[in-house]
Design an enzyme around this catalytic site. Structure first.
Site, short mmCIF file in Angstrom:
data_model
loop_
_atom_site.label_atom_id
_atom_site.label_comp_id
_atom_site.label_asym_id
_atom_site.label_seq_id
_atom_site.Cartn_x
_atom_site.Cartn_y
_atom_site.Cartn_z
CG LEU A 1 -1.89 -1.12 1.41
CD1 LEU A 1 -2.62 -0.99 2.75
CD2 LEU A 1 -2.91 -1.14 0.27
CG ASP A 2 0.34 4.30 -2.87
OD1 ASP A 2 1.28 3.69 -3.41
OD2 ASP A 2 -0.69 4.65 -3.47
CE LYS A 3 5.44 8.84 4.79
NZ LYS A 3 6.47 9.91 4.65
NE ARG B 1 -2.55 8.39 -4.84
CZ ARG B 1 -1.26 8.56 -4.53
NH1 ARG B 1 -0.49 7.50 -4.25
NH2 ARG B 1 -0.73 9.77 -4.52
#
Length: 342
Positions: free
Chosen positions: A167-169, A272
Site C-alpha cells: 500500500l502507498d505510504k 487514485r
C-alpha cells in the site's frame, strides 16, 4: 496498491530504486565484506546474476550486476564478469561487497504492528497511514519490512520479509504477508490470477453524478508529461497495463463523495488514477490534484476488506479493518455517512 511481484524480482521500477553506482571512498574499501556462498542444487544451470540475487537478497540485482562488471565476483576462485554465466551445483562464489544504504536497510526494527490474523504460514496486518512498506530512498528504516524482520525469525528467510503487495505510504488498511517461501509463491500466484479480493473506501472531491455504480476499465502507465505519477494511457501510444476498478458511490454531498472500490487488477496508484479520470481526485492526494478537506491531511484511501483462499489450508478467509479516526472524522465533517459492513 501495486500488482503482485515475483519473489525473485528485485529490480522492478515500482518496487525499489536502483542502488547507486557511486565510486567507493577509502572508508568504503575498509568496509568491504567478502561473502562466500555455495550454489545449491535448486540453482544448478541458472544465470550467475539470478543466482546472486537469490543468495545475496539484501542487494538489488542491478547493484550485483555492477559488482560483476567491477570484477568483484569470483566463481571457483576466478574473477567473472558476465551476468549470463551459468553455474553448477557446488560451485563456490565469493562476492566483495561494500555496504550501501539499501543493504543496511534490511535490519530488524521492533515496532508495534496491528496484526489482524496470524498463523505459521501468513499474517494479515492493518497498516497505518504514514508507514512505508519497503525501504527506499528517503525511507531506509522504520518500514513495515523492518518491523516484520523483528516480528518473527522466519522473515529473514523469505524475500522482502514475505511482502507480496504493498500500500502507498499514506494509504491505510489491510495487507497479507507470507511467513514462508512456499506461502509467498502461492500468494503471488493467487494475486496474479486475481483470486485475492481487495476492497477500499475512498473519500473524494466532487458531487457524484449519474448511476451509483460504474466500472472504470482503462490502462495505466507512467504519465508521459509528469514521470513521477501514473495516468490513464492509450497503450497504442504509451506503455501501459490493463486496469479495472468497480466503483460504487456510498454517499455524496455537494462537494465530496464517499465511494467503495473493488480492484480487479493492482496497478500502481490504480484507484487514485481511475478516480481522477472520473474527475474525482481523492481528498488530500496532492500528486493527483486533491486538496485537504474535513481535516484529512493524507490521501483519503483505506483498504478495509481483504479476502482469499488460505494458501495452505484452502479455507476461505476474509478480514475487515475499520477506517482510522482521521478518515472517519473527515467523512463526518464533510457531511457524509459511512455504514460499516456487516
Amino acid at each position: 496498491m501495486n500488482e503482485a511481484l515475483p519473489p525473485s524480482d528485485l529490480s522492478s521500477d515500482d518496487w525499489e530504486a536502483e542502488a547507486s553506482d557511486g565510486a567507493g571512498t577509502a572508508q568504503d574499501e575498509l568496509a568491504v565484506e567478502l561473502r562466500q556462498v555455495q550454489v545449491p542444487a535448486a540453482l544448478h544451470g541458472v544465470r550467475l546474476d539470478k543466482v546472486l540475487a537469490e543468495l545475496v537478497p539484501e542487494f538489488s540485482r542491478s547493484y550485483l550486476q555492477q559488482l560483476l562488471a567491477q570484477e568483484a565476483v569470483q566463481l571457483n576462485g576466478q574473477c567473472v564478469s558476465k551476468p549470463s554465466t551459468k553455474v553448477k551445483v557446488g560451485d563456490s562464489l565469493q562476492v566483495a561487497m561494500r555496504p550501501t544504504a539499501q543493504s543496511q536497510a534490511f535490519k530488524p526494527e521492533p515496532m508495534s504492528l496491528d496484526v489482524v490474523f496470524e498463523d505459521e504460514h501468513l499474517l494479515v496486518v492493518n497498516k497505518p497511514a504514514g508507514l512505508v512498506v519497503h525501504p527506499a530512498p528517503g525511507n531506509w528504516s522504520g518500514t513495515l519490512l523492518n518491523g516484520l524482520l523483528a516480528h518473527h525469525a522466519g522473515a529473514s528467510q523469505v524475500p522482502r520479509a514475505g511482502i507480496v503487495h504493498r500500500l502507498d505510504k499514506d494509504t491505510s488498511g489491510l495487507m497479507v504477508v507470507a511467513k514462508t517461501r512456499a506461502t509467498m509463491d502461492t500468494l503471488v500466484a493467487l494475486i496474479a490470477a486475481r483470486n485475492v479480493s481487495r476492497r477500499y473506501l475512498a473519500l473524494a472531491h466532487g458531487a457524484w453524478q449519474g448511476s451509483a455504480e460504474c466500472t472504470v476499465e482503462a490502462a495505466i502507465g507512467r504519465d508521459p508529461r509528469q514521470r513521477l505519477r501514473m495516468a490513464v494511457v492509450d497503450p497504442a501510444q504509451h506503455p501501459g497495463k490493463p486496469a479495472r476498478t468497480d466503483i460504487t458511490c456510498l454517499d455524496s454531498s455537494d462537494q465530496h463523495c464517499l465511494v467503495h472500490c473493488k480492484l480487479h487488477t493492482g496497478r500502481t496508484h490504480q484507484i487514485r488514477v481511475h478516480m481522477l479520470s472520473l474527475q474525482h481526485p481523492l481528498v488530500a492526494d496532492a500528486l493527483y490534484g486533491g486538496a485537504p478537506a474535513g481535516g484529512l491531511q493524507r490521501q483519503g484511501l483505506h483498504a478495509f476488506r481483504l479476502a482469499l483462499c488460505h494458501p495452505v489450508t484452502g479455507q476461505q478467509m476474509q478480514w475487515h479493518a475499520s477506517p482510522p479516526p482521521d478518515f472517519l472524522q473527515a467523512v463526518e465533517k464533510l457531511g457524509l455517512h459511512y455504514n460499516p459492513p456487516l
